[in-house]
Scaffold this active site. Structure first.
Site, PDB file in Angstrom:
ATOM      1  N   GLN A   1      -4.814  -1.581   9.790  1.00 20.80           N
ATOM      2  CA  GLN A   1      -4.700  -2.899   9.162  1.00 20.80           C
ATOM      3  C   GLN A   1      -5.306  -3.967  10.076  1.00 20.80           C
ATOM      4  O   GLN A   1      -4.947  -4.072  11.253  1.00 20.80           O
ATOM      5  CB  GLN A   1      -3.214  -3.196   8.884  1.00 20.80           C
ATOM      6  CG  GLN A   1      -2.961  -4.468   8.114  1.00 20.80           C
ATOM      7  CD  GLN A   1      -3.467  -4.415   6.672  1.00 20.80           C
ATOM      8  OE1 GLN A   1      -3.344  -3.399   5.996  1.00 20.80           O
ATOM      9  NE2 GLN A   1      -4.041  -5.500   6.204  1.00 20.80           N
TER      10      GLN A   1
ATOM     11  N   LYS B   1       0.839  -1.202   0.000  1.00 21.39           N
ATOM     12  CA  LYS B   1       0.000   0.000   0.000  1.00 21.39           C
ATOM     13  C   LYS B   1       0.870   1.247   0.000  1.00 21.39           C
ATOM     14  O   LYS B   1       0.595   2.221  -0.705  1.00 21.39           O
ATOM     15  CB  LYS B   1      -0.929   0.005   1.228  1.00 21.39           C
ATOM     16  CG  LYS B   1      -2.072  -0.999   1.107  1.00 21.39           C
ATOM     17  CD  LYS B   1      -2.838  -1.171   2.404  1.00 21.39           C
ATOM     18  CE  LYS B   1      -3.876  -2.283   2.262  1.00 21.39           C
ATOM     19  NZ  LYS B   1      -4.568  -2.609   3.508  1.00 21.39           N
TER      20      LYS B   1
ATOM     21  N   ASP C   1     -11.335   2.870   4.398  1.00 17.82           N
ATOM     22  CA  ASP C   1     -11.732   1.459   4.290  1.00 17.82           C
ATOM     23  C   ASP C   1     -13.248   1.300   4.240  1.00 17.82           C
ATOM     24  O   ASP C   1     -13.748   0.251   3.861  1.00 17.82           O
ATOM     25  CB  ASP C   1     -11.196   0.674   5.499  1.00 17.82           C
ATOM     26  CG  ASP C   1      -9.878  -0.026   5.202  1.00 17.82           C
ATOM     27  OD1 ASP C   1      -9.606  -0.287   4.020  1.00 17.82           O
ATOM     28  OD2 ASP C   1      -9.137  -0.312   6.154  1.00 17.82           O
TER      29      ASP C   1
END
Ligand code: NAP
Length: 280
Positions: free
Chosen positions: A89, A45, A112
């Protein structure tokens, strides 16, 4: 359906959009603990973000960090003006309440799309931040001109990350959606009725070639590490019956990071008032 090619194009478009902003968007990632797979995802990422001109900041906490430590860091990132996007994460180490951490992220920075506010917006048919993998799936279907209006779409898997949000996106595009899961009784019959079949279970070969309708569009989200390499949830032989199919690897996978970058730019635009975010 070539996810690599489309992802590359979207990343170039994001880089172009970033170059037009007054300052680079800031993306902060939070990784707790020493999970090897998560470490790889975070590195990928960051690399992709840097290539697109996004300022990516890598925050790490040790495996034994407390819930308060994680919540404190998230709050710090929420408060920083130069940070547009906060990504925690998952999975978090045992003992840390993931739902609590997800709820702590400022919704406008929640690229997200896991915060209940953003999930609720999607449910209401007014999507704001949407999880990246479902966004990538829709982008691929659009790239290949798959007609969703009135189509029978069957989604196998009901996770918050893939199955549920992709079902909502398909519904919004006027597909008739069936959402299947591990308790679904007549799974094969339902799969065979699908014009568009999205499979996200993490079960290698769950959908056999015979379970795919002739000419159907098949999106295989699964990533399964086997002795023969990485395979999806759909038997590779299904490609012969399907009209369109996503390969594994090279289908949905590359799209996820591309859409995360795109969502980061959207967060930056929300925060600059260039796009209206419903909570602001
Ligand atoms: P998950 O949270 O484990 O959810 C799996 C879903 O599949 C659940 O809803 C489960 O049903 C359902 N399922 C399991 N076995 C089944 C069966 N035999 N028949 C029907 N349904 C079954 O997984 P996820 O996070 O959504 O991920 C799914 C797969 O996609 C994994 O392989 C993951 O690695 C991959 N993935 C790929 C990307 C990408 O970027 N390409 C992104 C995210 C995930 P229940 O709810 O009833 O348990």
């Amino acid at each position: 359906m070539d996810g690599r090619a489309l992802a590359e194009r979207i990343r170039a478009e994001v880089a172009n959009e970033v170059s037009g902003l007054d300052r680079a968007p800031g993306l902060a990632t939070v990784l707790v603990g020493d999970d090897a797979a998560s470490d790889i995802y975070i590195r990928n990422k960051h690399k992709a973000a840097r290539e697109a001109g996004i300022d990516a900041l890598d925050h790490r906490l040790p495996q034994d960090a407390s819930e308060e430590d994680v919540l404190g860091l998230v709050q710090e990132l929420n408060d920083k003006d130069e940070i547009d996007a906060v990504l925690v994460q998952l999975p978090l180490p045992k003992g840390i309440d993931e739902n609590k951490v997800i709820r702590a992220v400022e919704p406008v920075k929640d690229v997200d799309g896991f915060h209940p506010f953003n999930a609720g917006q999607l449910y209401l048919g007014e999507p704001t931040h949407v999880p990246a993998t479902p966004l990538g799936i829709l982008a691929l279907l659009d790239e290949y001109d798959v007609d969703l209006d009135g189509a029978s779409a069957v989604v196998i898997g009901r996770s918050q990350i893939v199955g549920k949000p992709v079902a909502h996106l398909l519904l919004q595009r006027n597909a008739t959606v069936t959402l299947c899961h591990s308790r679904t009784r007549d799974l094969a019959d339902r799969a065979r009725g699908a014009d568009v079949l999205v499979v996200a279970t993490g079960r290698a070969g769950l959908v056999g070639a015979e379970d795919v309708k002739e000419g159907a569009t098949v999106v295989d989200v699964g990533i399964n590490r086997t002795e023969t390499g990485i395979v999806g949830d759909v038997d590779a032989a299904a490609a012969e019956r399907a009209g369109l199919v996503t390969p594994v690897p090279g289908g949905v996978g590359p799209m996820t990071i591309a859409m995360l970058l795109s969502s980061t730019v959207r967060a930056a635009r929300y925060r600059r008032g260039e796009l209206a975010y419903p909570l602001e």
